[in-house]
Design a protein around this motif. Structure first.
Motif, PDB file in Angstrom:
ATOM      1  N   ASP A  29      52.864  60.650  44.800  1.00  0.00           N
ATOM      2  CA  ASP A  29      52.350  59.749  44.354  1.00  0.00           C
ATOM      3  C   ASP A  29      52.203  60.628  43.076  1.00  0.00           C
ATOM      4  OD1 ASP A  29      52.989  57.114  42.925  1.00  0.00           O
ATOM      5  OD2 ASP A  29      51.366  55.946  44.699  1.00  0.00           O
ATOM      6  N   LYS A  30      51.760  59.109  42.305  1.00  0.00           N
ATOM      7  CA  LYS A  30      51.245  59.746  41.074  1.00  0.00           C
ATOM      8  C   LYS A  30      51.106  58.727  39.920  1.00  0.00           C
ATOM      9  CE  LYS A  30      54.230  62.184  37.572  1.00  0.00           C
ATOM     10  NZ  LYS A  30      54.692  62.715  36.375  1.00  0.00           N
ATOM     11  N   THR A  31      50.068  58.437  38.849  1.00  0.00           N
ATOM     12  CA  THR A  31      50.231  56.990  38.425  1.00  0.00           C
ATOM     13  C   THR A  31      51.499  57.159  37.464  1.00  0.00           C
ATOM     14  OG1 THR A  31      47.821  56.608  38.883  1.00  0.00           O
ATOM     15  CG2 THR A  31      48.334  55.795  36.873  1.00  0.00           C
ATOM     16  N   GLY A  32      51.971  56.654  37.153  1.00  0.00           N
ATOM     17  CA  GLY A  32      52.868  56.607  35.957  1.00  0.00           C
ATOM     18  C   GLY A  32      54.467  57.105  37.367  1.00  0.00           C
ATOM     19  N   LEU A  33      54.476  57.129  37.484  1.00  0.00           N
ATOM     20  CA  LEU A  33      55.483  57.813  38.295  1.00  0.00           C
ATOM     21  C   LEU A  33      57.156  57.603  37.568  1.00  0.00           C
ATOM     22  CD1 LEU A  33      57.176  59.942  39.712  1.00  0.00           C
ATOM     23  CD2 LEU A  33      56.568  59.353  42.112  1.00  0.00           C
ATOM     24  N   GLY A  34      57.216  55.582  38.818  1.00  0.00           N
ATOM     25  CA  GLY A  34      57.514  54.476  38.310  1.00  0.00           C
ATOM     26  C   GLY A  34      58.588  54.989  36.650  1.00  0.00           C
ATOM     27  N   CYS A  35      57.975  54.735  35.633  1.00  0.00           N
ATOM     28  CA  CYS A  35      58.347  54.383  34.719  1.00  0.00           C
ATOM     29  C   CYS A  35      59.062  56.302  34.411  1.00  0.00           C
ATOM     30  CB  CYS A  35      56.880  54.438  33.865  1.00  0.00           C
ATOM     31  SG  CYS A  35      56.983  54.871  32.216  1.00  0.00           S
ATOM     32  N   ILE A 293      49.166  45.463  42.752  1.00  0.00           N
ATOM     33  CA  ILE A 293      49.378  46.162  42.731  1.00  0.00           C
ATOM     34  C   ILE A 293      47.115  46.850  42.102  1.00  0.00           C
ATOM     35  CG2 ILE A 293      50.632  46.451  40.718  1.00  0.00           C
ATOM     36  CD1 ILE A 293      48.381  44.150  39.133  1.00  0.00           C
ATOM     37  N   VAL A 294      47.114  47.927  41.894  1.00  0.00           N
ATOM     38  CA  VAL A 294      45.394  48.500  42.063  1.00  0.00           C
ATOM     39  C   VAL A 294      45.203  48.686  40.291  1.00  0.00           C
ATOM     40  CG1 VAL A 294      44.524  48.227  44.308  1.00  0.00           C
ATOM     41  CG2 VAL A 294      45.558  49.805  43.287  1.00  0.00           C
ATOM     42  N   GLN A 295      44.005  48.358  39.950  1.00  0.00           N
ATOM     43  CA  GLN A 295      43.766  49.813  38.648  1.00  0.00           C
ATOM     44  C   GLN A 295      43.400  51.051  39.114  1.00  0.00           C
ATOM     45  OE1 GLN A 295      40.757  46.438  36.859  1.00  0.00           O
ATOM     46  NE2 GLN A 295      40.627  46.134  38.500  1.00  0.00           N
ATOM     47  N   ALA A 296      43.083  51.719  38.184  1.00  0.00           N
ATOM     48  CA  ALA A 296      42.300  53.146  38.664  1.00  0.00           C
ATOM     49  C   ALA A 296      41.471  53.394  40.101  1.00  0.00           C
ATOM     50  CB  ALA A 296      42.472  53.761  36.880  1.00  0.00           C
ATOM     51  N   ASP A 297      40.645  52.284  40.014  1.00  0.00           N
ATOM     52  CA  ASP A 297      39.827  52.745  40.963  1.00  0.00           C
ATOM     53  C   ASP A 297      39.904  52.112  41.685  1.00  0.00           C
ATOM     54  OD1 ASP A 297      39.687  49.480  40.233  1.00  0.00           O
ATOM     55  OD2 ASP A 297      37.351  49.708  39.611  1.00  0.00           O
ATOM     56  N   GLY A 298      41.665  51.552  42.405  1.00  0.00           N
ATOM     57  CA  GLY A 298      41.884  51.401  43.853  1.00  0.00           C
ATOM     58  C   GLY A 298      41.702  49.518  43.758  1.00  0.00           C
ATOM     59  N   LYS A 299      40.471  48.799  43.116  1.00  0.00           N
ATOM     60  CA  LYS A 299      40.760  47.561  43.229  1.00  0.00           C
ATOM     61  C   LYS A 299      41.375  46.352  42.505  1.00  0.00           C
ATOM     62  CE  LYS A 299      35.521  48.734  42.830  1.00  0.00           C
ATOM     63  NZ  LYS A 299      33.793  48.643  42.866  1.00  0.00           N
ATOM     64  N   LYS A 300      41.670  45.233  42.997  1.00  0.00           N
ATOM     65  CA  LYS A 300      41.913  43.964  42.336  1.00  0.00           C
ATOM     66  C   LYS A 300      41.179  44.092  40.812  1.00  0.00           C
ATOM     67  CE  LYS A 300      42.667  41.253  46.078  1.00  0.00           C
ATOM     68  NZ  LYS A 300      42.462  39.580  46.515  1.00  0.00           N
ATOM     69  N   ILE A 301      42.735  42.953  39.427  1.00  0.00           N
ATOM     70  CA  ILE A 301      42.177  42.806  38.705  1.00  0.00           C
ATOM     71  C   ILE A 301      41.477  41.374  38.668  1.00  0.00           C
ATOM     72  CG2 ILE A 301      43.119  42.381  36.442  1.00  0.00           C
ATOM     73  CD1 ILE A 301      45.217  43.923  36.884  1.00  0.00           C
ATOM     74  N   VAL A 302      40.761  41.494  38.926  1.00  0.00           N
ATOM     75  CA  VAL A 302      39.740  39.947  39.052  1.00  0.00           C
ATOM     76  C   VAL A 302      39.231  39.290  37.663  1.00  0.00           C
ATOM     77  CG1 VAL A 302      38.694  40.408  41.942  1.00  0.00           C
ATOM     78  CG2 VAL A 302      37.238  41.054  39.437  1.00  0.00           C
ATOM     79  N   ASP A 303      38.891  39.838  36.374  1.00  0.00           N
ATOM     80  CA  ASP A 303      38.553  39.607  34.761  1.00  0.00           C
ATOM     81  C   ASP A 303      39.470  38.846  34.494  1.00  0.00           C
ATOM     82  OD1 ASP A 303      37.380  39.184  32.794  1.00  0.00           O
ATOM     83  OD2 ASP A 303      36.966  41.487  32.709  1.00  0.00           O
ATOM     84  N   PRO A 304      39.025  37.422  34.549  1.00  0.00           N
ATOM     85  CA  PRO A 304      40.489  36.812  34.101  1.00  0.00           C
ATOM     86  C   PRO A 304      40.690  37.027  32.226  1.00  0.00           C
ATOM     87  CG  PRO A 304      38.458  35.201  34.803  1.00  0.00           C
ATOM     88  CD  PRO A 304      38.271  36.652  34.848  1.00  0.00           C
ATOM     89  N   SER A 305      39.864  38.202  32.119  1.00  0.00           N
ATOM     90  CA  SER A 305      40.016  38.447  30.449  1.00  0.00           C
ATOM     91  C   SER A 305      41.276  39.756  31.043  1.00  0.00           C
ATOM     92  CB  SER A 305      39.689  38.950  29.489  1.00  0.00           C
ATOM     93  OG  SER A 305      38.375  39.793  30.507  1.00  0.00           O
ATOM     94  N   LYS A 306      40.618  40.477  31.116  1.00  0.00           N
ATOM     95  CA  LYS A 306      41.973  40.912  32.452  1.00  0.00           C
ATOM     96  C   LYS A 306      43.240  40.818  32.398  1.00  0.00           C
ATOM     97  CE  LYS A 306      38.665  45.184  33.008  1.00  0.00           C
ATOM     98  NZ  LYS A 306      38.565  45.874  33.459  1.00  0.00           N
ATOM     99  N   GLN A 307      43.229  39.818  33.420  1.00  0.00           N
ATOM    100  CA  GLN A 307      44.876  39.430  33.635  1.00  0.00           C
ATOM    101  C   GLN A 307      45.439  38.532  32.187  1.00  0.00           C
ATOM    102  OE1 GLN A 307      43.259  36.176  36.689  1.00  0.00           O
ATOM    103  NE2 GLN A 307      42.984  37.876  37.827  1.00  0.00           N
ATOM    104  N   ASN A 308      44.396  37.977  31.775  1.00  0.00           N
ATOM    105  CA  ASN A 308      45.534  37.475  30.648  1.00  0.00           C
ATOM    106  C   ASN A 308      46.201  38.223  30.143  1.00  0.00           C
ATOM    107  OD1 ASN A 308      44.485  34.689  31.518  1.00  0.00           O
ATOM    108  ND2 ASN A 308      42.614  34.911  30.177  1.00  0.00           N
TER     109      ASN A 308
END
Length: 414
Positions: A29-35, A293-308
Motif C-alpha cells: 500500500d501507499k497513500t494515494g495509490l487508489g487515485c 478512512i484514517v488520517q496520515a497519523d492513523g487516527k480518526k477525523i474527530v475535529d468538526p472543522s476538519k470534518q466540515n
C-alpha cells in the motif's frame, strides 16, 4: 511467502460485452495509490461500475469492475497499473508521500510542432492519435492562418518515456501522417525545458467569473441556477460511531465519468488513507460509496472543522468536477473548461480529447485553442480555451454547445 510479479495485477476479461471486466490488484500500500490507479483507468477510457478496497496499512487488495470500449488494450493497461504499484519489497511499511514532496522525477517535456492544411475535426483527430500513442498533452497552442493553414504546438510528455529516441519520434510522425495524409506540411519533435509547462502565478488572462470566481468556492450553491451545469444533488456524511478506529464517509450521488477518481484525488490531496472502501452503481446512474478512512497519523477525523472542510470539498468536487463556460470575445465565441490539478501536478485525463470530440460531433470548427495552468483561489487549475470558428454564423445554439461539451466530459453523452 511472496507474490509473483504477474499476479500483482490480474485482468479477467469478460466474454459477454454486457458484463464488466474485473481488475484485481494485490500489492503493497501507499497513500494515494487508489487515485493513481483510477487516473490510469480513466485515461484508458474505462468506467468503474463497482469497486472494493481493503488494506491493513501495509498491503492492499483492490478489485475494480470496469466497462468501456471493445478496443481497450488490456495488456498495456496491465503494464501501466503495474508501474503504479509499489514494489513488493516495500510491503514492510506504509509508503507515505507528503503532498508537497512527491518522490517522482518530473517527466521530460517535448514540443510537437505540427503544420498542415486545415479541415473539419482536424484537432480532434490529432488529439486522438496522441492519446492512442500515450503522449500526454500538457499544454497546447493552436492557431489558424487566413490562408487555411494550421500551426499546432503540443507540449507533451511520454507515458512510455521513449520520445527521446528516433524510433518513437518516427512512429509518432507516421501515425499523424496516416490521419492527416497529404495535407501535412511539416512535423517536428524536440525536447524543451520543464518550465514551459509551469503554472502561471499571475491572474488568469480574460478568464470570466463563471470560471474564476464563484465556481471555485467550497460552499455549495443555495440552489441550482437556471442554465447552470452540475451533477445532481450530492450527499456526503461522516460517522465516527460505527468503528473504534476509523471514520466512515458515506457518499450518494449521480454517476459520472471519473467519479471514483474525483473522490480518490480529493482524499489524496488531504493525505487520507482508505482502510476499507466499497463503491457501486445502481442502474448505471446512482452511486453509493462507503469509505472507512484514517488520517496520515492513523487516527480518526474527530475535529468538526476538519470534518466540515473535507465534506464540503468532496461535495463540491462531485457537484461540479469541471467548470464549463461559453463567453463572447467581441464578435467571436470562446469555450472555456477548467479542472483542478492534483497537488502532485497531474491533471485530469482526456479533457481536451472530450472537448474536441464534442465539437466534432456538433460539426463546430475550432479556430484556435490553448491549454494553460493558473493559480486560482489558492489551487492550481488547468484551463482550456477554445475559440470557435463560426464562419458566417453558427447554426448550433450556444447553450447546446455548452451542454454537449459538459455531457461529454461527464460521460452523459448517451
Amino acid at each position: 511467502m511472496g507474490i509473483l510479479h504477474e499476479d500483482v495485477v490480474i485482468i479477467k476479461q469478460t466474454e459477454n460485452e454486457n458484463e464488466a471486466t474485473v481488475i484485481t490488484i494485490n500489492c503493497p500500500d501507499k497513500t494515494g495509490l487508489g487515485c493513481d490507479l483510477c487516473r490510469i483507468i480513466l485515461f484508458f477510457g474505462l468506467s468503474i461500475v463497482r469497486g472494493d478496497v481493503s488494506t491493513d496499512g501495509k498491503w492492499c487488495y483492490i478489485v475494480f469492475w470496469v466497462v468501456g470500449k471493445a478496443s481497450t488494450r488490456w495488456g498495456l493497461l496491465k503494464k501501466r497499473l503495474l508501474e503504479a504499484c509499489p514494489s513488493c519489497s516495500s510491503a514492510n511499511t506504509l509508503i507515505y508521500y507528503p503532498a508537497e514532496s512527491q518522490p517522482s522525477k518530473p517527466p521530460d517535456v517535448f514540443l510537437l510542432k505540427f503544420c498542415c492544411r486545415d479541415r473539419q475535426a482536424l484537432l480532434h483527430d490529432v488529439t486522438h492519435v496522441l492519446c492512442e500513442l500515450e503522449l500526454i498533452i500538457q499544454r497546447v497552442k493552436v492557431s489558424t492562418t487566413p490562408d487555411g493553414m494550421v500551426m499546432d504546438l503540443f507540449f507533451i510528455t511520454d507515458a512510455r518515456d521513449l520520445l527521446h529516441t528516433n524510433k518513437r519520434k518516427e512512429d509518432t510522425y507516421s501515425h499523424l501522417k496516416a490521419v492527416v495524409g497529404d495535407d501535412m506540411v511539416s512535423c517536428d519533435i524536440e525536447m524543451v525545458g520543464p518550465e514551459i509547462t509551469a503554472c502561471s502565478q499571475g491572474p488568469p488572462f480574460l478568464i470570466p467569473p463563471e470560471i474564476s470566481e464563484d465556481t471555485f468556492s467550497l460552499e455549495m450553491p443555495d440552489g441550482c441556477q437556471h442554465g447552470s451545469l452540475q451533477s445532481d444533488n450530492v450527499s456526503v456524511t461522516m460517522d465516527n460511531s460505527l468503528s473504534p478506529v476509523h471514520t466512515l464517509i458515506q457518499i450518494v450521488c449521480r454517476d459520472h465519468k471519473g467519479l471514483l477518481y474525483d473522490i480518490m484525488r480529493t482524499l489524496k490531496d488531504y493525505n487520507i488513507q482508505i482502510s476499507y472502501g466499497r463503491f457501486m452503481t445502481k442502474e448505471k446512474k446512482d452511486c453509493e460509496i462507503d469509505l472507512f478512512i484514517v488520517q496520515a497519523d492513523g487516527k480518526k477525523i474527530v475535529d468538526p472543522s476538519k470534518q466540515n472542510a473535507m465534506c464540503s470539498r468532496i461535495r463540491m468536487e462531485l457537484f461540479r468536477p469541471l467548470k464549463v463556460a461559453l463567453v463572447s470575445r467581441g464578435p467571436d465565441t470562446e469555450l472555456l473548461v477548467a479542472n483542478p490539478v492534483e497537488l502532485c501536478g497531474k491533471g485530469r485525463p482526456l479533457v481536451f480529447y472530450d472537448i474536441t470530440l464534442a465539437l466534432k460531433m456538433l460539426n463546430t470548427d475550432i479556430f484556435s485553442a490553448e491549454i494553460s495552468r493558473h493559480m486560482i483561489g489558492g489551487r492550481e487549475w488547468e484551463v482550456y480555451r477554445v475559440l470557435l470558428d463560426e464562419g458566417d454564423g453558427s447554426s448550433v445554439p450556444r447553450r447546446k454547445i455548452k451542454e454537449a461539451v459538459w455531457r461529454m466530459l461527464m460521460g452523459w453523452e448517451r
